[in-house]
Design a protein around this motif. Structure first.
Motif, mmCIF file in Angstrom:
data_model
loop_
_atom_site.group_PDB
_atom_site.id
_atom_site.type_symbol
_atom_site.label_atom_id
_atom_site.label_comp_id
_atom_site.label_asym_id
_atom_site.label_seq_id
_atom_site.Cartn_x
_atom_site.Cartn_y
_atom_site.Cartn_z
ATOM 1 N N ARG A 2 4.721 -46.721 -0.083
ATOM 2 C CA ARG A 2 4.188 -47.979 -0.599
ATOM 3 C C ARG A 2 3.053 -48.474 0.292
ATOM 4 O O ARG A 2 3.006 -48.172 1.489
ATOM 5 C CB ARG A 2 5.313 -49.024 -0.594
ATOM 6 N N ASP A 3 2.164 -49.271 -0.286
ATOM 7 C CA ASP A 3 1.135 -49.894 0.556
ATOM 8 C C ASP A 3 1.843 -50.881 1.444
ATOM 9 O O ASP A 3 2.327 -51.902 0.972
ATOM 10 C CB ASP A 3 0.140 -50.705 -0.278
ATOM 11 N N ASN A 4 1.889 -50.639 2.696
ATOM 12 C CA ASN A 4 2.565 -51.631 3.529
ATOM 13 C C ASN A 4 1.611 -52.624 4.167
ATOM 14 O O ASN A 4 2.007 -53.700 4.554
ATOM 15 C CB ASN A 4 3.456 -50.952 4.560
ATOM 16 N N ARG A 51 -6.787 -57.759 -3.897
ATOM 17 C CA ARG A 51 -6.478 -58.964 -4.680
ATOM 18 C C ARG A 51 -6.542 -60.143 -3.738
ATOM 19 O O ARG A 51 -5.806 -60.182 -2.745
ATOM 20 C CB ARG A 51 -5.060 -58.901 -5.259
ATOM 21 N N PRO A 52 -7.375 -61.111 -4.047
ATOM 22 C CA PRO A 52 -7.503 -62.274 -3.160
ATOM 23 C C PRO A 52 -6.139 -62.936 -2.969
ATOM 24 O O PRO A 52 -5.320 -62.958 -3.882
ATOM 25 C CB PRO A 52 -8.444 -63.198 -3.934
ATOM 26 N N ASN A 53 -5.894 -63.453 -1.822
ATOM 27 C CA ASN A 53 -4.634 -64.100 -1.493
ATOM 28 C C ASN A 53 -4.732 -65.603 -1.770
ATOM 29 O O ASN A 53 -5.376 -66.357 -1.045
ATOM 30 C CB ASN A 53 -4.328 -63.840 -0.020
ATOM 31 N N ALA A 54 -4.044 -65.997 -2.847
ATOM 32 C CA ALA A 54 -4.154 -67.392 -3.289
ATOM 33 C C ALA A 54 -3.587 -68.362 -2.266
ATOM 34 O O ALA A 54 -4.025 -69.503 -2.164
ATOM 35 C CB ALA A 54 -3.434 -67.571 -4.622
ATOM 36 N N ILE A 55 -2.618 -67.904 -1.514
ATOM 37 C CA ILE A 55 -1.992 -68.780 -0.533
ATOM 38 C C ILE A 55 -2.969 -69.098 0.598
ATOM 39 O O ILE A 55 -3.136 -70.252 0.996
ATOM 40 C CB ILE A 55 -0.728 -68.116 0.042
ATOM 41 N N ALA A 56 -3.618 -68.061 1.072
ATOM 42 C CA ALA A 56 -4.593 -68.276 2.147
ATOM 43 C C ALA A 56 -5.728 -69.156 1.648
ATOM 44 O O ALA A 56 -6.208 -70.050 2.347
ATOM 45 C CB ALA A 56 -5.130 -66.932 2.630
ATOM 46 N N THR A 58 -5.520 -71.420 -0.537
ATOM 47 C CA THR A 58 -5.010 -72.792 -0.606
ATOM 48 C C THR A 58 -5.101 -73.463 0.751
ATOM 49 O O THR A 58 -5.547 -74.599 0.881
ATOM 50 C CB THR A 58 -3.539 -72.787 -1.053
ATOM 51 N N ILE B 55 2.834 -73.890 2.065
ATOM 52 C CA ILE B 55 1.756 -72.908 1.926
ATOM 53 C C ILE B 55 1.417 -72.307 3.290
ATOM 54 O O ILE B 55 1.298 -71.087 3.430
ATOM 55 C CB ILE B 55 0.504 -73.581 1.334
ATOM 56 N N LEU B 59 1.801 -68.363 4.653
ATOM 57 C CA LEU B 59 0.750 -67.548 5.248
ATOM 58 C C LEU B 59 1.230 -66.933 6.556
ATOM 59 O O LEU B 59 0.971 -65.765 6.839
ATOM 60 C CB LEU B 59 -0.483 -68.418 5.502
ATOM 61 N N ALA B 116 -1.621 -62.525 -6.659
ATOM 62 C CA ALA B 116 -2.356 -63.460 -5.811
ATOM 63 C C ALA B 116 -1.426 -64.389 -5.036
ATOM 64 O O ALA B 116 -1.727 -64.776 -3.919
ATOM 65 C CB ALA B 116 -3.322 -64.281 -6.656
ATOM 66 N N TYR B 117 -0.296 -64.731 -5.642
ATOM 67 C CA TYR B 117 0.516 -65.785 -5.047
ATOM 68 C C TYR B 117 1.579 -65.315 -4.072
ATOM 69 O O TYR B 117 2.492 -66.057 -3.752
ATOM 70 C CB TYR B 117 1.145 -66.663 -6.141
ATOM 71 N N GLN B 118 1.486 -64.119 -3.609
ATOM 72 C CA GLN B 118 2.416 -63.626 -2.577
ATOM 73 C C GLN B 118 3.865 -63.920 -2.971
ATOM 74 O O GLN B 118 4.640 -64.418 -2.167
ATOM 75 C CB GLN B 118 2.126 -64.285 -1.233
ATOM 76 N N ASN B 139 4.955 -51.530 -6.276
ATOM 77 C CA ASN B 139 3.923 -50.969 -5.406
ATOM 78 C C ASN B 139 3.479 -51.971 -4.356
ATOM 79 O O ASN B 139 3.189 -51.611 -3.223
ATOM 80 C CB ASN B 139 2.697 -50.581 -6.227
ATOM 81 N N ASN B 141 5.243 -54.063 -3.117
ATOM 82 C CA ASN B 141 6.388 -54.403 -2.275
ATOM 83 C C ASN B 141 7.097 -55.683 -2.699
ATOM 84 O O ASN B 141 7.686 -56.376 -1.871
ATOM 85 C CB ASN B 141 5.936 -54.521 -0.822
#
Lengths: 343, 343
Positions: A2-4, A51-56, A58, B55, B59, B116-118, B139, B141
DNA sequence: CCAATTACTGCATACGTATGCTACATTGGA
DNA sequence: TCCAATGTAGCATACGTATGCAGTAATTGG
């Protein structure tokens, strides 16, 4: 395997031979990037499956793109319909719904959880505790829309249908069709929706020198509505019509009338209610009802929320959506009406 | 005036005369803080109305405490019930549901938003595109539970009821009560749920040297189910029983039979379906149905998700919840059965 | 062809919390 | 009394992105 290690904008930047800022700007609508750079970045991003990280996002932009929705229950089909439509519309604007179920006395708990997620907006559709929650959210600078209930003093916005008008229409329609003994089965007495509907009905009856013939409370719940029906039809000279404060209760009322009290509808009793839930159109009920336009309410809610979010400012306003009568077969029509509706 | 500067753990730390770490640990269950320090901090936090920022926590800890739920629609009461219960249970564990409506061919779009939302976990309850979505989440995770549908090859977990068993029980119950011409109205043909239910029914009939008498597809939708009913009851020797793949379709089938085709239930036709949605108990339908225990399915889903989240490891497993027959009044009983049920 | 804009780009930092590591204080045992 | 073990606290840094600022390249107008 898996992509870790998740791919970050830094990885993309490196791959595309640009700075992390450029990557960020590429994924920020309206930011300044040249077409050439953007193309390189998009390509690299695709290759790396970035994929952009929406949490970051935010955390650094202070916009979560999450709208909180507070509910108390979903057993009445009205709210699922609202959730469905609202969620879709918001999604088209890049927002998502996060659900909070709250009721009773865990306001503080609910509040803490609500406030934790840096919500961009809140929709309150829970029956109770709305006004306290609304106030605290506004304090925290979060736009609030009270859905299907009105704001009593809070600086929150609200979206309702014109319930008073609806009550009036229901009453007038029954009067026009020759009904005299009109009963009312109320929803929760502490809800503005119920108050307004009842007020409208009362006004319509008053104009004909009548008043509500009998009254009982159904609390928007099936069992209570069934009991209310029994109470109202006990004794001599039963009502010839019932206005019920929600379709969901009306189904229970009709069931009770038909299967327990042996009445026919609309032969013995006419029934009018509110909402126009999908089931109201089902052949088993064919309910004549006051339509709450969910689409209009949802779009008003969306606008209210997005406008305040974009303006970075809370401006409370109250939207009242018009309502109309949907005539089906649960009301006995006078001969004159029948002709009118046919033409 | 509104609070324009949100209170952070640093503010609390300063007020309490401790480090920011201490504040963080105080709000992290299981972290090492002395009672004295904790007390000081809690007091300061309360005074400042501090609310931890979920949030920021996400992160830095890589745990969002958000579970994504992918849906296609909410007009069938089964799913609203699930959403309601699942959301409450998760909330008790500090997790919240975020909704994603997806259907048709916007998988990639949905996927981008999901990822996007982890999310800490995903529940797939959308009818289509499940398996692709599941694969991609795994994939990335993220633990996935396919709800009410089984995983065809994906390394995702699944929670279903024992649909084959349910189909068998439905068939046997009809046979025991003397039915001979048993029709089936299918859900979406590409759903595992439908396949299993039909297979169970077929097996039960085969054991009595019978097969499905007539068959039509209702796609889990009301209109299609009504058409299916018309098709099945056209022509001579109509069925004496129908098994319908969901309650939601069964209501349409019953309405069509009663109000369009003039049949009585169970006098002319018996009906059995699946789900045991709340409305199935309503006097207007009194539906005999195979119960899917929402509570059991929800709790299985919760466990599957939380276990994997805590273990930081994806371990897919399939939970099959037993189902049982709920006898109401939509099936004509043989005299022998009536006696049995009475005792 | 030069100067004055404009259009991009990168650098550096901020967002609020969690947590590994080190340091210190306290305790108990021998 | 001293050492080891344990319990707490603080320091420093990481998480992934957005954005103000400054600098450079490209463009436009004269």
């Amino acid at each position: 395997m898996r992509d870790n290690k998740p791919i970050t904008s830094i990885d993309v930047a490196r791959a595309a031979g640009v700075s992390q800022s450029a990557v960020s700007r590429t994924f920020t609508p309206g930011a300044a990037v040249s077409d050439k750079t953007r193309a390189k970045i998009i390509e690299a991003a695709k290759a790396l499956k970035y994929r952009p990280n929406a949490i970051a996002r935010t955390l650094s932009s202070n916009r979560s793109h999450i709208i909180g929705m507070v509910l108390s229950q979903l057993d009445n089909l009205f709210y699922p319909t609202v959730v469905d439509k609202l969620s879709r519309v918001l999604q088209q604007h890049g927002f998502h719904l996060m659900l909070f179920f709250a009721e009773g006395r865990d306001v503080d708990n609910a509040l803490t959880q609500l406030l934790a997620y840096q919500l961009d907006g809140v929709v309150l559709a829970s029956t109770t505790l709305s006004s306290r929650l609304a106030k605290e959210c506004v304090n925290a600078n979060i736009p609030v829309v009270m859905f299907n209930r009105s704001a009593d003093g809070a600086q929150a916005s609200s979206v309702t249908s014109n319930n008073r008008e609806g009550g009036r229409i229901a009453g007038e329609f029954l009067l026009e069709n020759g009904h005299q003994r009109i009963a009312y089965i109320a929803g929760r007495e502490d809800s503005s929706t119920n108050r307004d509907r009842e007020a409208g009905l009362t006004a319509a009856l008053a104009a004909a020198n009548l008043s509500i013939y009998r009254r009982a409370v159904g609390n928007y719940e099936r069992e209570d509505a069934a009991s209310a029906a029994r109470a109202i039809f006990a004794g001599k000279k039963p009502p010839d019509a019932v206005v019920v404060a929600s379709d969901h209760m009306a189904f229970a009322v009709i069931d009770t009338l038909r299967f327990e009290l042996g009445r026919t509808i609309p032969g013995d009793v006419s029934v009018v209610s509110f909402d126009n839930v999908p089931q109201a159109a089902w052949p088993a009920y064919e309910l004549t009802t006051i339509v709450q336009s969910v689409d209009a309410m949802v779009s008003a809610t969306t606008n209210l929320l997005l406008d305040q979010i974009n303006a970075h400012e809370i401006v409370s306003s109250d939207v009242v959506v018009g309502c109309k009568l949907m005539v089906r077969k649960s009301v006995r029509l006078s001969p004159a009406q029948k002709v009118m509706l046919k033409s």
